[in-house]
Enzyme design. Structure first.
Site, short mmCIF file in Angstrom:
data_model
loop_
_atom_site.label_atom_id
_atom_site.label_comp_id
_atom_site.label_asym_id
_atom_site.label_seq_id
_atom_site.Cartn_x
_atom_site.Cartn_y
_atom_site.Cartn_z
N LEU A 1 -9.10 -7.24 -13.66
CA LEU A 1 -10.47 -6.73 -13.59
C LEU A 1 -11.19 -6.97 -14.91
O LEU A 1 -10.60 -6.83 -15.99
CB LEU A 1 -10.46 -5.22 -13.35
CG LEU A 1 -10.35 -4.70 -11.94
CD1 LEU A 1 -10.43 -3.18 -11.99
CD2 LEU A 1 -11.44 -5.25 -11.04
N GLY B 1 0.79 -1.23 0.00
CA GLY B 1 0.00 0.00 0.00
C GLY B 1 0.82 1.27 0.00
O GLY B 1 0.33 2.33 0.38
N ASN C 1 -4.03 2.47 -13.65
CA ASN C 1 -3.13 1.51 -13.00
C ASN C 1 -1.74 2.13 -12.98
O ASN C 1 -1.40 2.92 -13.86
CB ASN C 1 -3.11 0.21 -13.81
CG ASN C 1 -2.21 -0.84 -13.16
OD1 ASN C 1 -2.18 -0.98 -11.93
ND2 ASN C 1 -1.47 -1.58 -13.97
N HIS D 1 2.17 0.87 -13.08
CA HIS D 1 2.92 -0.35 -13.40
C HIS D 1 4.42 -0.04 -13.34
O HIS D 1 4.86 0.99 -13.87
CB HIS D 1 2.52 -0.84 -14.80
CG HIS D 1 3.22 -2.09 -15.19
ND1 HIS D 1 2.84 -3.33 -14.70
CD2 HIS D 1 4.30 -2.31 -15.99
CE1 HIS D 1 3.64 -4.25 -15.20
NE2 HIS D 1 4.53 -3.66 -15.98
N ASN E 1 1.72 3.04 -2.50
CA ASN E 1 1.10 4.01 -3.41
C ASN E 1 -0.16 4.62 -2.80
O ASN E 1 -0.44 5.80 -2.98
CB ASN E 1 0.77 3.35 -4.76
CG ASN E 1 1.98 3.32 -5.65
OD1 ASN E 1 2.43 4.35 -6.13
ND2 ASN E 1 2.55 2.14 -5.83
N MET F 1 -3.38 -7.07 -7.68
CA MET F 1 -2.73 -8.16 -8.38
C MET F 1 -3.69 -9.10 -9.12
O MET F 1 -3.31 -10.22 -9.43
CB MET F 1 -1.84 -8.95 -7.41
CG MET F 1 -0.79 -8.12 -6.70
SD MET F 1 0.16 -7.08 -7.84
CE MET F 1 1.24 -8.31 -8.55
#
Ligand code: GRF
Length: 376
Positions: free
Chosen positions: A271, A188, A285, A287, A190, A268
């Site tokens: 969706l 967490g 997202n 990455h 981010n 992870m």
């Protein structure tokens, strides 16, 4: 230097203090921080740190280092003023100013007997490089309890006339701000960067809900302590996939909390609809590679294996294709000789923590679609 003017300690002076203490079989305690506006929480913390040994050395982030960590509005006070104020405390023996964002080098140079850190950290969440350096110099790591309700951010908010408790700043919808739904599976960091940017006033948004596929994940714990609704959704039996009922449950939570933008911050699992269709072009997202290179898992390791000299991170829109949606922004990070995937990932994350809140804040300016203006 004018008469009586304060000057922080030099590395040599600190090393001499360490050597003297060592001869006397005494212990040097070391800690670090920005200490931008000294408050009672700091004072109590430093007193406790000093009590762990026989002398306390405090490393204070330089002005450039605070700016890099906390954004352009900080520091409030100059490095010399912060160091001078700290040095006047009875619990503090020496103050040294450092320029990096990490104290790895100082730990190696000073070799403290004890390293103290505030209780918003756990031993696991210490920076990996610093942790390695502490183990290398065999310093004893002590996490001290956090003094609740005292923080520089809270003080700044009060000065600005914003009397709402910090928790409300994070969850209440600011005028014109985005309502975020954050999905995460891991540590967490981010998510924490988003929360800090909101509190600093650099991201005009509120986190309406946090959803995790992992019970008791770091992101869930962080959400709970920030006062953000934190929901666990059972992902179903298959690794990396989300079963149909879970896809629907996530969508329902996001709708219920009137989320404008869905943020995948270390989520992870893949969706699908109804989330993808309901929140089309409103899911981002982050990455850890310069997409389109190195999609999927272990992106930092993939970049090293390919012999790249740089990698970085990408904030992009999410569609059906794994890590394949429109790229919004990227930041590069050099790859060092003998880099490990862990070290590279750690440095990439430092960039992610700046890039993701920045892209979110620019969302409206970029003309990206949102749920509805003023329909909250
Ligand atoms: C980040 O590196 C992000 O790029 C990737 O997963 C990691 C999440 O880290 N998608 P954290 O949970 O935010 O610390």
């Amino acid at each position: 230097m004018a008469d009586g003017e304060y000057r922080p300690a030099t590395l040599d002076e600190v090393r001499r203090l360490r050597a003297e203490l060592n001869l006397q079989k005494k212990k040097l305690v070391f800690t670090n921080g920005c200490f931008d506006l000294l408050h009672a929480g700091h004072v109590r913390y430093l007193k406790q740190a000093r009590a762990l040994g026989d002398a306390l050395v405090v490393a204070v982030n330089s002005d450039a280092s605070v700016r890099a960590l906390k954004g352009p509005t900080r520091p409030i006070q100059s490095q010399n003023d912060r160091a001078e104020i700290l040095s006047a405390l009875r619990s503090v023996d020496k103050v040294i100013v450092f320029d990096d964002q990490r104290v790895t080098k100082l730990i190696e140079d000073i070799r403290p007997h004890i390293y103290a850190k505030g209780g918003d950290y756990t031993i696991e969440s210490l920076n990996e490089e610093e942790h390695e350096a502490l183990e290398f110099v065999r310093a004893d790591i002590k996490i001290l309890p956090l003094v609740q309700g005292r923080s520089t951010t809270a003080t700044v908010n009060r000065l600005l006339g914003n009397t709402a408790p910090e928790k409300e700043i994070v969850v209440a919808s600011p005028p014109g701000g985005l309502r975020l739904g954050v999905l995460g599976s891991g540590k967490g960091s981010n998510f924490a960067a988003i929360i800090s940017a909101i509190k600093r006033g650099e991201l005009n948004a509120a986190v309406a809900v946090t959803i995790s596929d992992v019970q008791n994940s770091g992101v869930m714990k962080l959400a709970e302590s920030a006062g953000v609704p934190a929901v666990f959704v059972d992902p179903g039996p298959e690794p990396n996939k989300l079963a149909k009922p879970a896809q629907k449950e996530i969508c329902d939570h996001l709708k219920k909390h009137h989320v404008d933008v869905v943020v995948l911050a270390g989520f992870m699992r893949v969706l699908k609809s109804p989330v993808l269709s309901t929140f089309k072009d409103r899911i981002v997202n982050v990455h850890p590679s310069l997409l389109p290179k190195f999609k999927g898992l272990d992106a930092p390791q993939q970049a090293i294996d390919e012999g790249e000299i740089e990698s970085g991170c990408t904030v992009h829109l999410v569609n059906e294709e794994l890590d394949g949606g429109r790229i919004l922004e990227q930041a590069t990070v050099p790859i060092h000789i003998r880099d490990t995937a862990e070290k590279l990932h750690e440095r990439i994350k430092e960039q992610e923590h700046k890039l993701l809140p920045k892209v979110l804040n620019e969302w409206r300016e970029r003309g990206l679609p949102v749920w509805s203006e003023g329909k909250k």
